[in-house]
Design an enzyme around this catalytic site. Structure first.
Site, PDB file in Angstrom:
ATOM      1  N   ALA A 105       0.982  -1.137   0.030  1.00 26.06           N
ATOM      2  CA  ALA A 105      -0.071  -0.064  -0.078  1.00 26.06           C
ATOM      3  C   ALA A 105       0.878   1.332   0.077  1.00 26.06           C
ATOM      4  CB  ALA A 105      -0.833  -0.060   1.133  1.00 26.06           C
ATOM      5  N   GLY A 152       0.925  -5.062   1.022  1.00 27.78           N
ATOM      6  CA  GLY A 152      -0.312  -5.333   0.318  1.00 27.78           C
ATOM      7  C   GLY A 152      -0.462  -5.894  -0.946  1.00 27.78           C
ATOM      8  N   GLU A 210      -0.232  -9.481  -0.646  1.00 27.29           N
ATOM      9  CA  GLU A 210      -1.709  -9.780  -0.007  1.00 27.29           C
ATOM     10  C   GLU A 210      -2.743  -9.714  -1.384  1.00 27.29           C
ATOM     11  OE1 GLU A 210      -1.634  -6.779   2.902  1.00 27.29           O
ATOM     12  OE2 GLU A 210      -2.091  -8.321   4.584  1.00 27.29           O
ATOM     13  N   GLU A 228       5.666  -4.902   6.822  1.00 26.62           N
ATOM     14  CA  GLU A 228       4.793  -3.949   7.634  1.00 26.62           C
ATOM     15  C   GLU A 228       5.205  -3.771   8.958  1.00 26.62           C
ATOM     16  OE1 GLU A 228       3.420  -6.569   6.139  1.00 26.62           O
ATOM     17  OE2 GLU A 228       1.555  -5.815   4.681  1.00 26.62           O
TER      18      GLU A 228
HETATM   19  N1  DAK Z   1       4.600   3.294  -0.900  1.00 26.85           N
HETATM   20  C1  DAK Z   1       4.906   4.336  -1.475  1.00 26.85           C
HETATM   21  N2  DAK Z   1       5.910   4.625  -2.212  1.00 26.85           N
HETATM   22  C2  DAK Z   1       6.881   3.450  -2.238  1.00 26.85           C
HETATM   23  C3  DAK Z   1       6.722   2.091  -1.684  1.00 26.85           C
HETATM   24  C4  DAK Z   1       5.251   2.104  -0.947  1.00 26.85           C
HETATM   25  N3  DAK Z   1       4.908   0.893  -0.395  1.00 26.85           N
HETATM   26  N4  DAK Z   1       7.478   1.368  -1.998  1.00 26.85           N
HETATM   27  C5  DAK Z   1       8.310   1.832  -2.641  1.00 26.85           C
HETATM   28  N5  DAK Z   1       8.009   3.237  -2.918  1.00 26.85           N
HETATM   29  C6  DAK Z   1       8.646   4.316  -3.660  1.00 26.85           C
HETATM   30  C7  DAK Z   1       9.952   4.941  -2.941  1.00 26.85           C
HETATM   31  O1  DAK Z   1       9.681   5.966  -2.010  1.00 26.85           O
HETATM   32  C8  DAK Z   1      10.716   5.272  -4.139  1.00 26.85           C
HETATM   33  O2  DAK Z   1      10.000   6.880  -4.447  1.00 26.85           O
HETATM   34  P1  DAK Z   1      11.073   7.842  -4.738  1.00 26.85           P
HETATM   35  O3  DAK Z   1      11.746   7.983  -3.459  1.00 26.85           O
HETATM   36  O4  DAK Z   1      11.890   7.615  -5.989  1.00 26.85           O
HETATM   37  O5  DAK Z   1      10.071   9.145  -4.932  1.00 26.85           O
HETATM   38  C9  DAK Z   1      10.519   4.356  -5.071  1.00 26.85           C
HETATM   39  O6  DAK Z   1       9.208   3.756  -4.816  1.00 26.85           O
HETATM   40  C10 DAK Z   1      11.506   3.555  -5.543  1.00 26.85           C
HETATM   41  O7  DAK Z   1      11.790   2.748  -4.090  1.00 26.85           O
HETATM   42  P2  DAK Z   1      13.331   2.653  -3.527  1.00 26.85           P
HETATM   43  O8  DAK Z   1      14.000   3.831  -4.008  1.00 26.85           O
HETATM   44  O9  DAK Z   1      12.784   2.633  -1.958  1.00 26.85           O
HETATM   45  O10 DAK Z   1      13.690   1.424  -4.173  1.00 26.85           O
HETATM   46  P3  DAK Z   1      14.831   0.400  -3.526  1.00 26.85           P
HETATM   47  O11 DAK Z   1      14.930  -0.640  -4.798  1.00 26.85           O
HETATM   48  O12 DAK Z   1      15.883   0.838  -2.926  1.00 26.85           O
HETATM   49  O13 DAK Z   1      13.808  -0.477  -2.463  1.00 26.85           O
HETATM   50  C11 DAK Z   1      11.925  -1.716  -1.497  1.00 26.85           C
HETATM   51  C12 DAK Z   1      12.651  -1.304  -2.937  1.00 26.85           C
HETATM   52  C13 DAK Z   1      10.559  -2.301  -2.155  1.00 26.85           C
HETATM   53  C14 DAK Z   1      12.685  -2.648  -0.708  1.00 26.85           C
HETATM   54  C15 DAK Z   1      11.616  -0.225  -0.892  1.00 26.85           C
HETATM   55  O14 DAK Z   1      11.260   0.528  -1.823  1.00 26.85           O
HETATM   56  C16 DAK Z   1      10.669  -0.741   0.079  1.00 26.85           C
HETATM   57  O15 DAK Z   1      10.693  -1.253   1.451  1.00 26.85           O
HETATM   58  N6  DAK Z   1       9.198  -0.257   0.074  1.00 26.85           N
HETATM   59  C17 DAK Z   1       8.206  -0.385   1.006  1.00 26.85           C
HETATM   60  C18 DAK Z   1       7.712  -1.774   1.179  1.00 26.85           C
HETATM   61  C19 DAK Z   1       6.651  -1.915   2.308  1.00 26.85           C
HETATM   62  O16 DAK Z   1       6.998  -1.728   3.522  1.00 26.85           O
HETATM   63  N7  DAK Z   1       5.595  -2.250   1.764  1.00 26.85           N
HETATM   64  C20 DAK Z   1       4.512  -2.532   2.682  1.00 26.85           C
HETATM   65  C21 DAK Z   1       3.682  -1.133   3.094  1.00 26.85           C
HETATM   66  S1  DAK Z   1       2.110  -1.371   4.133  1.00 26.85           S
HETATM   67  C22 DAK Z   1      -5.265  -3.109   4.239  1.00 26.85           C
HETATM   68  C23 DAK Z   1      -4.595  -3.480   3.036  1.00 26.85           C
HETATM   69  C24 DAK Z   1      -3.471  -3.375   2.791  1.00 26.85           C
HETATM   70  C25 DAK Z   1      -2.591  -2.798   3.671  1.00 26.85           C
HETATM   71  C26 DAK Z   1      -3.114  -2.715   4.920  1.00 26.85           C
HETATM   72  C27 DAK Z   1      -4.365  -2.753   5.136  1.00 26.85           C
HETATM   73  N8  DAK Z   1      -6.534  -3.337   4.739  1.00 26.85           N
HETATM   74  C28 DAK Z   1      -7.611  -4.031   3.705  1.00 26.85           C
HETATM   75  C29 DAK Z   1      -7.050  -3.043   6.132  1.00 26.85           C
HETATM   76  C30 DAK Z   1      -1.057  -2.828   3.213  1.00 26.85           C
HETATM   77  C31 DAK Z   1      -0.145  -2.070   3.755  1.00 26.85           C
HETATM   78  C32 DAK Z   1       1.048  -2.308   3.173  1.00 26.85           C
HETATM   79  O17 DAK Z   1       1.464  -2.804   2.261  1.00 26.85           O
END
Ligand code: DAK
Length: 257
Positions: free
Chosen positions: A65, A108, A111, A131
């Protein structure tokens, strides 16, 4: 269909929905999810479509997400926006959903892949529920579907450490159907979609429904449900045609009725 965050195409009896936010690794923001649910519900009613592929690009299926969109929200904002409610509508889609994943398939994104019925992965796919690293926990099935797919111990490790697993581990752990070289992951999913599209649609629909029933019922209730769906198919033209074609040693022609 004029969408800004997804691309929708149709061919050979199936549709492909591609996430299109490559600059942010297909982070799933509100708009993208609105468009995705809208497109899936339209495709679910489209007689030309008998299976749907969800995909991203080679680098990311979806990295979760959109963190930036929810970072400053309070619990009450989350409650009032209830932006995640629409995720529930995806599991009500009746046509088979195939996830064709490559690269980051996280949070997400993982998921969403698990909400699909079949997962085809490229060798480069990385799965995880990270997360925990941003102070939250899975919210769209990560604690439930992942646990059912890989078992308590592996799910617990993934959810509590946030570590990613490779495509090879994912296939060994039972999280994906098949791993193929990166150049073939979409092709493989298309071949599968085409094959499913060639089957009798009513039987496909009732069979999907019965398999999913296994996740929320007792074995007794599930077997009963399965038997009812089996009997119900004898009301379809396709059952008559399928069995007649078998005895006449010819290919069946499905009507979808
Ligand atoms: N959200 C927003 N931007 C994201 C992102 C994300 N999840 N993942 C990556 N980006 C963006 C980065 O900010 C970056 O943007 P700029 O800085 O260039 O503007 C660009 O994508 C490239 O990312 P990186 O520079 O970080 O690239 P790397 O190769 O260095 O790293 C990475 C890739 C995937 C390891 C890293 O980007 C990362 O850790 N991303 C976050 C992964 C994460 O934590 N995902 C979980 C998010 S929470 C629900 C439904 C769904 C959910 C919850 C509740 N319900 C139905 C109740 C879901 C929650 C989640 O998914």
């Amino acid at each position: 269909m004029p969408y800004a965050n997804i691309l929708v195409t149709k061919q050979d009896g199936y549709a492909i929905v591609q996430f299109n936010r490559p600059d942010v690794l297909n982070a799933l923001n509100i708009k993208l999810m609105e468009e995705l649910v809208d497109a899936l519900e339209i495709l679910d009613k489209d007689d030309e479509v008998r299976a749907i592929i969800l995909t991203g690009n080679e680098k990311a299926f979806a990295a979760g997400a959109d963190i930036k969109e929810m970072a400053d929200a309070t619990a009450i904002d989350m409650l009032i926006r209830d932006q995640f409610a629409r995720w529930d509508r995806i599991r009500k889609i009746k046509k088979p959903l195939i996830a064709a994943v490559s690269g980051f398939t996280l949070g997400g994104g993982c998921e969403l892949a698990m909400t699909c019925d079949i997962i085809i992965a490229s060798e480069t796919a990385k799965f995880g529920q990270p997360e925990i690293n941003i102070g939250v926990m899975p919210g769209a099935g990560g604690t439930q579907r992942l646990t059912r797919a890989v078992g308590k111990y592996k799910a617990m490790e993934m959810v509590l450490t946030g570590k990613m697993i490779s495509a090879e581990e994912a296939v060994r752990w039972g999280l994906v159907n098949k791993v193929v070289p990166i150049e073939y992951f979409l092709e493989e999913a298309k071949a599968l979609a085409k094959e499913i599209a060639s089957k009798p649609p009513v039987a496909v629909r009732l069979a999907k429904e019965a398999v999913l029933k296994a996740f929320d019922t007792t074995i007794e209730g599930g077997l009963e449900f399965e038997r009812r769906n089996f009997y119900l198919l004898f009301a379809s033209d396709d059952q008559k045609e399928g069995m007649k074609a078998f005895t006449e040693k010819r290919k069946a022609e499905w009507k979808g009725k």
